[in-house]
Design a protein around this motif. Structure first.
Motif, mmCIF file in Angstrom:
data_model
loop_
_atom_site.group_PDB
_atom_site.id
_atom_site.type_symbol
_atom_site.label_atom_id
_atom_site.label_comp_id
_atom_site.label_asym_id
_atom_site.label_seq_id
_atom_site.Cartn_x
_atom_site.Cartn_y
_atom_site.Cartn_z
ATOM 1 N N GLY A 128 0.849 -1.308 0.003
ATOM 2 C CA GLY A 128 -0.044 -0.014 0.160
ATOM 3 C C GLY A 128 0.853 1.218 0.063
ATOM 4 N N PHE A 129 2.151 1.179 0.804
ATOM 5 C CA PHE A 129 3.058 2.529 0.871
ATOM 6 C C PHE A 129 3.387 2.398 -0.592
ATOM 7 N N GLY A 130 3.777 1.403 -1.140
ATOM 8 C CA GLY A 130 4.700 1.523 -2.430
ATOM 9 C C GLY A 130 3.552 2.076 -3.333
ATOM 10 N N ARG A 131 2.469 1.677 -3.421
ATOM 11 C CA ARG A 131 1.479 2.008 -4.444
ATOM 12 C C ARG A 131 0.917 3.514 -4.522
ATOM 13 N N MET A 132 0.715 3.945 -3.180
ATOM 14 C CA MET A 132 0.434 5.335 -2.859
ATOM 15 C C MET A 132 1.808 6.322 -3.066
ATOM 16 N N ALA A 133 2.979 5.820 -2.704
ATOM 17 C CA ALA A 133 4.221 6.559 -3.146
ATOM 18 C C ALA A 133 4.287 6.929 -4.631
ATOM 19 N N MET A 134 3.882 5.870 -5.291
ATOM 20 C CA MET A 134 3.687 5.990 -6.955
ATOM 21 C C MET A 134 2.671 6.646 -7.664
ATOM 22 N N GLY A 135 1.558 7.022 -6.634
ATOM 23 C CA GLY A 135 0.378 7.602 -7.289
ATOM 24 C C GLY A 135 -0.481 6.481 -7.838
ATOM 25 N N GLU A 136 -0.546 5.355 -7.349
ATOM 26 C CA GLU A 136 -1.345 4.451 -7.501
ATOM 27 C C GLU A 136 -2.600 4.441 -6.361
ATOM 28 N N GLU A 137 -3.695 3.580 -6.699
ATOM 29 C CA GLU A 137 -4.851 3.653 -5.560
ATOM 30 C C GLU A 137 -4.278 2.783 -4.385
ATOM 31 N N ALA A 138 -4.380 3.196 -3.312
ATOM 32 C CA ALA A 138 -4.236 2.529 -2.050
ATOM 33 C C ALA A 138 -4.619 3.229 -1.048
ATOM 34 N N TYR A 139 -5.101 2.737 0.201
ATOM 35 C CA TYR A 139 -5.385 3.583 1.365
ATOM 36 C C TYR A 139 -4.241 3.996 2.089
ATOM 37 N N GLY A 140 -4.285 5.367 2.440
ATOM 38 C CA GLY A 140 -3.008 5.916 3.138
ATOM 39 C C GLY A 140 -2.800 5.599 4.447
ATOM 40 N N CYS A 141 -1.483 5.675 4.811
ATOM 41 C CA CYS A 141 -1.574 5.447 6.354
ATOM 42 C C CYS A 141 -2.135 6.470 7.083
ATOM 43 N N ALA A 142 -2.961 5.913 8.234
ATOM 44 C CA ALA A 142 -3.859 6.776 8.775
ATOM 45 C C ALA A 142 -3.373 8.016 9.369
ATOM 46 N N THR A 143 -2.203 8.192 9.939
ATOM 47 C CA THR A 143 -1.946 9.618 10.666
ATOM 48 C C THR A 143 -1.466 10.365 9.725
ATOM 49 N N PRO A 144 -0.491 9.930 8.591
ATOM 50 C CA PRO A 144 -0.280 11.192 7.632
ATOM 51 C C PRO A 144 -1.541 11.362 6.735
ATOM 52 N N LYS A 145 -2.273 10.392 6.326
ATOM 53 C CA LYS A 145 -3.565 10.610 5.585
ATOM 54 C C LYS A 145 -4.520 11.433 6.403
ATOM 55 N N GLY A 146 -4.615 11.343 7.574
ATOM 56 C CA GLY A 146 -5.549 12.257 8.466
ATOM 57 C C GLY A 146 -4.962 13.801 8.262
ATOM 58 N N ILE A 147 -3.577 13.958 8.433
ATOM 59 C CA ILE A 147 -2.831 15.078 8.313
ATOM 60 C C ILE A 147 -3.283 15.979 6.888
ATOM 61 N N MET A 148 -3.058 15.025 5.977
ATOM 62 C CA MET A 148 -3.345 15.500 4.713
ATOM 63 C C MET A 148 -4.838 15.960 4.472
ATOM 64 N N ARG A 149 -5.634 15.265 4.897
ATOM 65 C CA ARG A 149 -7.061 15.671 4.931
ATOM 66 C C ARG A 149 -7.336 16.761 5.721
ATOM 67 N N LEU A 150 -6.645 17.125 6.856
ATOM 68 C CA LEU A 150 -6.902 18.321 7.482
ATOM 69 C C LEU A 150 -6.254 19.612 6.817
ATOM 70 N N LEU A 151 -5.082 19.359 6.477
ATOM 71 C CA LEU A 151 -4.527 20.440 5.437
ATOM 72 C C LEU A 151 -5.429 20.619 4.352
ATOM 73 N N GLU A 152 -5.712 19.963 3.710
ATOM 74 C CA GLU A 152 -6.731 19.839 2.697
ATOM 75 C C GLU A 152 -8.115 20.771 2.957
ATOM 76 N N ALA A 153 -8.662 20.362 4.022
ATOM 77 C CA ALA A 153 -9.915 20.842 4.349
ATOM 78 C C ALA A 153 -9.691 22.393 4.708
ATOM 79 N N TYR A 154 -8.667 22.790 5.198
ATOM 80 C CA TYR A 154 -8.407 24.240 5.502
ATOM 81 C C TYR A 154 -7.638 25.002 4.341
ATOM 82 N N ASN A 155 -7.674 24.083 3.137
ATOM 83 C CA ASN A 155 -7.092 24.637 1.731
ATOM 84 C C ASN A 155 -5.721 25.169 2.066
ATOM 85 N N ILE A 156 -4.992 24.400 2.869
ATOM 86 C CA ILE A 156 -3.394 25.028 3.154
ATOM 87 C C ILE A 156 -2.554 24.560 1.597
ATOM 88 N N GLU A 157 -1.935 25.726 1.182
ATOM 89 C CA GLU A 157 -1.276 25.361 -0.108
ATOM 90 C C GLU A 157 -0.169 24.699 0.114
#
Lengths: 281, 281
Positions: A128-157
């Protein structure tokens, strides 16, 4: 001017409402089926038991089920692998969470990697990590994916910004760096062998603290315009970053508690609902 | 003072001698068996045909065999997947190389990822990448692994150094960054969206140029004490880095040609021999 507070607790609550609605739709369409997250707890570590319980509670809050598997601390790698294989093969299970850490006699990496890709809703497998890193479909690791969702929700560039990730653990620093790179940030990964850590952090537009040491990253290293993400949580309610002096001067920050923490479990159930929709829907 | 020349051509030749001896031992022990690399060429692109031929020649130089699979340009994903599965199942095949690029109608990523981990001697699968990045056993992607072997052969210090990788392709920049991180460098990954590329490169102790644009990285951006690795090769014998002005003042550099290039094929056969030894030995 006060910094923008990246309120993970609020986003998690709002997301739970949306997930509840999605689970309700799924139940309606399928004659009562819900996504099911299987949680595996090996041994009797009280902190791990608490985490697993919190995850089960989060499932119930949004109307989905969890299947709680508890194994004795004497469990062997082979026994745990057999359990995971059985859950992989069980069509009623849509996600599998193996609570870290497992007792020392177990090959944890082999057990994580035995989880099938489509049920790896906690994002812990090498595949899953390898696929995510290569831009392929996979569930992200929960903590960093949660951080990305948070940054995106606040439109952080993030595009073109310089992100400095401090820490390189398999479930935090490494996937965090890959996700920020996928978001077109320029990414620097620092760690225990880094020379001049302060200098690297001074240049960061986005700082992610993921070292597991209380207030290890000093406020004075962080520039005024930075976005500050603190993935640590330590006794006394402090994180990996000395946040106190920053709240009035940086661009944005995640509070501790209430920032990154709530997004981790939220991402686990978010990805479990997605998996359920793919199978049940 | 002249910079140290990281002579990939010389290291590849020396390694071929060592590999020849290992293949001879394997033949001796097994009654004539050698490692076999299966090469797959789809379509009739002349450059790809040349690369595949060069790889087959390298196998023969060290006494191992290659099995050359040629498929028409009309090949479908399903047909290519079936071929790869057959090679995975063939006990006489120890490594599989799928020559990039394949015709546009083929899902290249799916085909790469169908190669079994233990035969992925070119290091192209997502699983292999994920395992390598997590410090688990896997063959490294040939070009960045070749660069690591070259840096190690010249005892270039990486621990604690700031490595800046310019480029983030699946077979070069991304695995390069992960390998340098595994070697305890502090790693920055720059790419087309990076702002102030020159500033990032000015801070680098180790620079890896992997952008695929002739002399895109300017000599004046690179500090005197840097180790310069140029993974590019363009018509006229130039790489991705403006090397000319650097040869007298940096600490070390890979020449173009004769630096990184020879190490790529060398790593492919190096990893093929390793795979053969594990199966035949």
């Amino acid at each position: 001017m006060s910094a923008l507070v990246l309120d993970g607790k609020a986003l998690a609550q709002k997301t739970e409402e949306e997930l509840s609605a999605r689970v309700a739709v799924l139940k309606e369409k399928s004659g009562g089926q819900t996504p099911i997250l299987a949680t595996i707890l090996v041994g009797d570590d009280p902190a791990s038991a608490t985490y697993v319980k919190m995850k089960g509670n989060a499932c119930r809050r949004i109307g989905m089920d969890s299947m709680q598997v508890e194994l004795p601390s004497s469990t062997t790698t082979e026994e745990l692998l057999a359990k995971i294989e059985a859950l992989n093969a069980n069509p009623n299970v849509h996600g599998i969470l193996l609570q870290h850490p497992v007792p020392a006699q177990i090959d944890e990496r082999a057990c994580f990697d035995a989880i099938s890709l489509e049920k790896d809703v906690d994002g812990v497998t090498c595949l899953g990590f390898g696929r995510m890193a290569m831009g392929e479909e996979a569930y992200g690791c929960a903590t960093p994916k949660g951080i990305m969702r948070l940054l995106e929700a606040y439109n952080i560039e993030m595009e073109g910004k310089h992100a400095v990730v401090v820490g390189r653990s398999p479930i935090l620093g490494k996937p965090m760096a890959a996700m920020l790179l996928n978001a077109n940030a320029t990414v620097t990964i620092c760690h225990s062998r880094t020379q001049d850590l302060a200098e690297h952090i001074r240049r960061a537009d986005i700082v992610v603290g993921a070292v597991g040491k209380p207030e290890f990253i000093k406020a004075e290293w962080i520039k005024d315009s930075a976005v500050v993400v603190d993935a640590g949580y330590h006794p006394g309610g402090v994180g990996d970053i000395e946040l106190g002096p920053l709240t009035e001067r940086v661009a944005a920050y995640t509070p501790v508690p209430g920032g990154v923490g709530p997004m981790t479990i939220n991402t686990l159930i978010y990805q479990s609902v997605d998996s359920g929709e793919r199978k049940i829907g």
